[in-house]
Design a protein around this motif. Structure first.
Motif, mmCIF file in Angstrom:
data_model
loop_
_atom_site.group_PDB
_atom_site.id
_atom_site.type_symbol
_atom_site.label_atom_id
_atom_site.label_comp_id
_atom_site.label_asym_id
_atom_site.label_seq_id
_atom_site.Cartn_x
_atom_site.Cartn_y
_atom_site.Cartn_z
ATOM 1 N N GLU A 194 -3.920 2.383 13.542
ATOM 2 C CA GLU A 194 -3.695 3.381 12.504
ATOM 3 C C GLU A 194 -2.207 3.445 12.159
ATOM 4 O O GLU A 194 -1.817 3.516 10.992
ATOM 5 N N THR A 195 -1.365 3.408 13.204
ATOM 6 C CA THR A 195 0.082 3.448 12.981
ATOM 7 C C THR A 195 0.549 2.204 12.214
ATOM 8 O O THR A 195 1.354 2.307 11.286
ATOM 9 N N LEU A 196 0.005 1.037 12.582
ATOM 10 C CA LEU A 196 0.389 -0.188 11.869
ATOM 11 C C LEU A 196 -0.025 -0.110 10.405
ATOM 12 O O LEU A 196 0.727 -0.495 9.506
ATOM 13 N N ASN A 197 -1.233 0.411 10.168
ATOM 14 C CA ASN A 197 -1.694 0.553 8.789
ATOM 15 C C ASN A 197 -0.799 1.500 7.996
ATOM 16 O O ASN A 197 -0.487 1.260 6.844
ATOM 17 N N ARG A 198 -0.410 2.602 8.649
ATOM 18 C CA ARG A 198 0.441 3.572 7.955
ATOM 19 C C ARG A 198 1.833 3.005 7.737
ATOM 20 O O ARG A 198 2.502 3.338 6.763
ATOM 21 N N ALA A 199 2.264 2.140 8.655
ATOM 22 C CA ALA A 199 3.611 1.580 8.529
ATOM 23 C C ALA A 199 3.697 0.580 7.373
ATOM 24 O O ALA A 199 4.768 0.388 6.796
ATOM 25 N N THR A 200 2.552 -0.038 7.026
ATOM 26 C CA THR A 200 2.573 -1.112 6.026
ATOM 27 C C THR A 200 3.233 -0.696 4.700
ATOM 28 O O THR A 200 4.208 -1.323 4.283
ATOM 29 N N PRO A 201 2.743 0.357 4.031
ATOM 30 C CA PRO A 201 3.411 0.730 2.775
ATOM 31 C C PRO A 201 4.857 1.170 3.004
ATOM 32 O O PRO A 201 5.712 0.968 2.137
ATOM 33 N N LEU A 202 5.120 1.749 4.185
ATOM 34 C CA LEU A 202 6.478 2.220 4.458
ATOM 35 C C LEU A 202 7.448 1.052 4.622
ATOM 36 O O LEU A 202 8.638 1.174 4.295
ATOM 37 N N ILE A 203 6.960 -0.087 5.151
ATOM 38 C CA ILE A 203 7.836 -1.259 5.244
ATOM 39 C C ILE A 203 8.221 -1.699 3.826
ATOM 40 O O ILE A 203 9.393 -1.940 3.539
ATOM 41 N N PHE A 204 7.214 -1.757 2.940
ATOM 42 C CA PHE A 204 7.496 -2.179 1.558
ATOM 43 C C PHE A 204 8.474 -1.222 0.866
ATOM 44 O O PHE A 204 9.488 -1.642 0.299
ATOM 45 N N THR A 205 8.183 0.087 0.919
ATOM 46 C CA THR A 205 9.073 1.016 0.216
ATOM 47 C C THR A 205 10.432 1.080 0.915
ATOM 48 O O THR A 205 11.463 1.214 0.256
ATOM 49 N N LEU A 237 -3.188 8.369 -3.551
ATOM 50 C CA LEU A 237 -3.008 7.079 -2.894
ATOM 51 C C LEU A 237 -1.777 7.111 -1.988
ATOM 52 O O LEU A 237 -1.788 6.601 -0.879
ATOM 53 N N SER A 238 -0.697 7.707 -2.480
ATOM 54 C CA SER A 238 0.526 7.763 -1.689
ATOM 55 C C SER A 238 0.914 9.198 -1.397
ATOM 56 O O SER A 238 1.172 9.970 -2.319
ATOM 57 N N PRO A 239 0.949 9.586 -0.120
ATOM 58 C CA PRO A 239 1.476 10.913 0.223
ATOM 59 C C PRO A 239 2.998 10.854 0.315
ATOM 60 O O PRO A 239 3.577 11.181 1.342
ATOM 61 N N GLY A 240 3.649 10.357 -0.716
ATOM 62 C CA GLY A 240 5.109 10.306 -0.717
ATOM 63 C C GLY A 240 5.698 9.108 0.004
ATOM 64 O O GLY A 240 6.817 9.182 0.506
ATOM 65 N N PHE A 241 4.971 7.981 0.041
ATOM 66 C CA PHE A 241 5.510 6.784 0.692
ATOM 67 C C PHE A 241 6.852 6.382 0.071
ATOM 68 O O PHE A 241 7.739 5.881 0.757
ATOM 69 N N GLY A 242 6.987 6.585 -1.233
ATOM 70 C CA GLY A 242 8.220 6.203 -1.915
ATOM 71 C C GLY A 242 9.408 6.979 -1.394
ATOM 72 O O GLY A 242 10.491 6.429 -1.186
ATOM 73 N N TYR A 243 9.210 8.282 -1.178
ATOM 74 C CA TYR A 243 10.311 9.118 -0.682
ATOM 75 C C TYR A 243 10.580 8.828 0.795
ATOM 76 O O TYR A 243 11.724 8.752 1.221
#
Lengths: 314, 348
Positions: free
Chosen positions: B60-71, B273-279
């Motif tokens: 779950e942590t790896l999945n959540r980290a995925t968009p965060l690595i990109f942003t 889709l994004s709970p603020g991944f960009g921020y």
């Protein structure tokens, strides 16, 4: 035709003043910070926290005016955090500002959940009521358009006057402006750039919080997540639009509010019903960008904005 | 007080101060837990357990980290050039939108659809950031505010599409798009484990960005522009053009977060889709000191806090926003700690 009908209605102009009020407070707050040389991107979060703090204070039993003071103090506290990191330590004002916005927003949400763990919809408080001013409120049209506001709206306009007077007519204002233009000159006068900038950021942040509190204590009577909804960022655009001058910034806020009030009313016209409501909701943000583009060539940015000052360094 | 450069910072200083920043964050989080009437040790234990205590939690942590690595990469690339891209959220949604458009409208077979979606997403994200950057380069319009405002415009635009032309007719009235077909989804890295190739792509992207930064002329130019635009101009580096290239790279990376969330995890496009991944990407990048490989580590750390706090708040009476506060405090303490590794505070 419909636009004309809207523009001549007193309720439209009353709405313009109401929509402008939180923007005026926060824009003046940001303007003070920037004139002293500090960009405060904490504004969005500080408005959220102010909206929460003022409302919560009243809900917990304080009066409305003490509630406004609580909001101001909470904003000043976040301002102190921002100023400590950006002024004496000279850290990136972008990064710290965004950090403060994240911190203030999440603190408000956390505190909200702690205080009201079970509720599904937030409780209401008794907000500021429109003042009934003898004679003035009874003037046809003008009475409804201008003199039917809550005390906080009048305070917003008074704030502009006070900020302008202090900035341009007092030694304190001169020192503050100099801190944003030529900090070593301030130091040469035996004044502390650090103290002036920190004070400016604290007072400015307090005003931002009062702007947020206007939403929960005057415009609405409850605190909702996302209720500030980018108003802070819009205020940053308004400061640029106003060329860092209180009067012009006020004009910008009113102009902006007029467009906002207009788009709300246009949604209810037959023509507006044809257009997706999201298009109307985009208007404020698009306008802010347009304002920035229009003013980009003309604005005179405070020379030392975003330049940290380290004494002894030349 | 005054800041004085430290000539040769020792190991204790360069490692000890950041460690102290993390410790201070833990203290703040503990205080918050106590404020909520919970035992701080139990709360922190639940967060760690929820983030990495089981195979399920770790995935779950790896999945959540995925968009965060990109942003995080998007922000790190941009901030290096002092291009303040705060609009990763908008670029993410632009990428997600193109992914759904290509995936549901074109009827391409899977092996063609996946790269087509990725490329379209990157182009869209790059384009979204191009506007604010051209305004900055040409007219001197501050990109902080324009990129921030674009986030709101983009979300409204997506909302409009999801309630209009893109609305799933079988969606029971919810504003969501149709799902992209199964064969156009990103496959799992290992059969049976809930972790998709978006994570692999994120790791590859981090390495690619790192190579660009240390091995290519563009990487050198980006650093030069970020450190001192005037000096870069003197060295006849085309500052404007470097800014634009940086923006295309940054916007494209952020858009891949949207692509990977849709094609790897969710299948369709919704407004949450994004709970603020960009921020959050900004925090990730700053904690990593803008280093692309560091972004992977800090994204895992930040994702762990969020996943752990979600799991913890189901068990204890501590609101999940403790994660957001902790991440924000970690950011502020860390930038201060990093400064103090290079400067000493002196009186007078």
């Amino acid at each position: 035709m419909e636009i004309f009908d809207i523009l001549v209605s007193a309720s439209f102009w009353a709405a313009v003043l109401r929509i402008a009020s939180p923007l005026i407070f926060a824009t003046m707050g940001e303007l003070i910070c920037e004139r002293a040389g500090v960009l405060n991107l904490g504004i969005e979060g500080i408005m959220v926290f102010g909206a929460f703090a003022g409302w919560m204070a009243v809900y917990a039993g304080l009066g409305l005016w003490p509630g406004v003071l609580v909001a101001f103090a909470s904003g000043a506290l976040f301002g102190l955090a921002h100023a400590t990191l950006t002024v004496p330590f000279g850290l990136s004002q972008h990064v710290v500002g965004l950090g403060v916005t994240l911190l203030a927003t999440s603190s408000a949400y956390y505190a909200y959940r702690l205080a009201l763990p079970e509720v599904t919809s937030p409780p209401r408080i008794e907000p500021f009521q429109p003042l009934d001013i003898p004679v003035l409120s009874d003037i046809p049209f003008l009475g409804e358009a201008i003199f039917s506001q809550t005390a906080l709206t009048y305070l917003a306009f008074a704030t502009v006057l006070i900020v302008a007077l202090v900035l341009y007519r007092t030694p304190l204002g001169l020192a503050l402006r100099a801190a944003g233009e030529n900090p070593s000159a301030v130091e040469a006068q035996g004044l502390s750039v650090t103290a002036i900038r920190m004070g400016a950021v604290m007072v400015g942040s307090g005003l931002m919080a009062v702007g947020g509190a206007f939403l929960t204590m005057s415009a609405f009577s409850s605190f909702f997540f996302e209720m500030v909804n980018g108003r802070g960022w819009i205020c940053i655009a308004l400061v640029v639009f106003g060329a860092w001058m209180p009067g012009k910034a006020l004009l910008g806020a009113l102009l902006f509010a007029a467009f906002d009030a207009l788009q709300i009313r246009m949604q209810q016209t037959p023509l507006g019903a044809e257009i997706p409501y999201q298009v109307f909701l985009m208007v404020p943000y698009v306008l802010s960008i347009l304002a920035l583009v229009l003013m980009s060539r003309r604005a005179e940015v405070p020379a030392a904005l975003m330049v940290p000052y380290n004494r002894g360094e030349r | 007080m005054r800041l004085e450069p430290v000539a040769a910072p020792g190991l204790a200083r360069t490692l000890g101060l950041p460690a102290l920043a993390i410790a201070a964050t833990v203290v703040v989080a503990s205080a918050l837990a106590m404020l909520a009437g919970a035992n701080p040790f139990a709360t922190l234990g639940l967060i760690v357990k929820g983030a990495a205590g089981s195979k399920f939690a770790a995935l779950e942590t790896l999945n959540r980290a995925t968009p965060l690595i990109f942003t995080g990469l998007a922000v790190a690339v941009a901030f290096r050039a002092k291009l303040w891209n705060i609009g990763a959220e908008a670029q993410l949604y632009a990428g997600a939108l193109m992914t759904v458009l290509i995936g549901t409208q074109m009827g391409l077979p899977g092996p063609v659809a996946i790269p087509a979606m990725a490329i379209a997403a990157v182009l869209a994200g790059a384009l979204v950031l191009l506007g604010p950057v051209l305004l900055k380069v040409r007219l001197g319009v501050d990109e902080v505010v324009t990129t921030l405002l674009f986030n709101f415009i983009m979300l409204l635009f997506i909302s409009m599409l999801l309630e209009g032309p893109l609305k799933d007719p079988m969606g029971m009235g919810w504003p969501k798009s149709e799902a992209i077909p199964r064969d156009a989804r990103l496959p799992r890295i290992v059969d049976g484990l809930r972790l998709h190739w978006g994570f692999g792509l994120a790791l590859i992207s981090a390495v690619v960005v790192w190579v660009i930064q240390v091995k290519t002329t563009l990487g050198y130019e980006i650093r030069a522009v970020g450190q001192n635009p005037q000096a870069a101009r003197f060295a006849s580096i085309p500052v404007g053009r470097v800014m634009v290239k940086t923006a295309l790279l940054s916007g494209g990376l952020a858009a891949l977060a949207g692509f990977s969330e849709v094609a790897g995890l969710k299948g369709n496009l919704t407004l949450d889709l994004s709970p603020g991944f960009g921020y959050t990407g900004i925090v990730v990048a700053m904690l990593a000191l803008l280093h692309p490989l560091g972004v992977v580590v800090s994204a895992l750390f930040v994702a762990g806090i969020f996943v752990g706090a979600d799991s913890m708040s189901r068990a204890a009476e501590v609101p999940t926003y403790i994660a957001d506060i902790s991440v924000a405090t970690a950011l502020l303490f860390m930038v201060l700690a990093i400064l103090l590794t290079r400067f000493r505070v002196v009186r007078g």
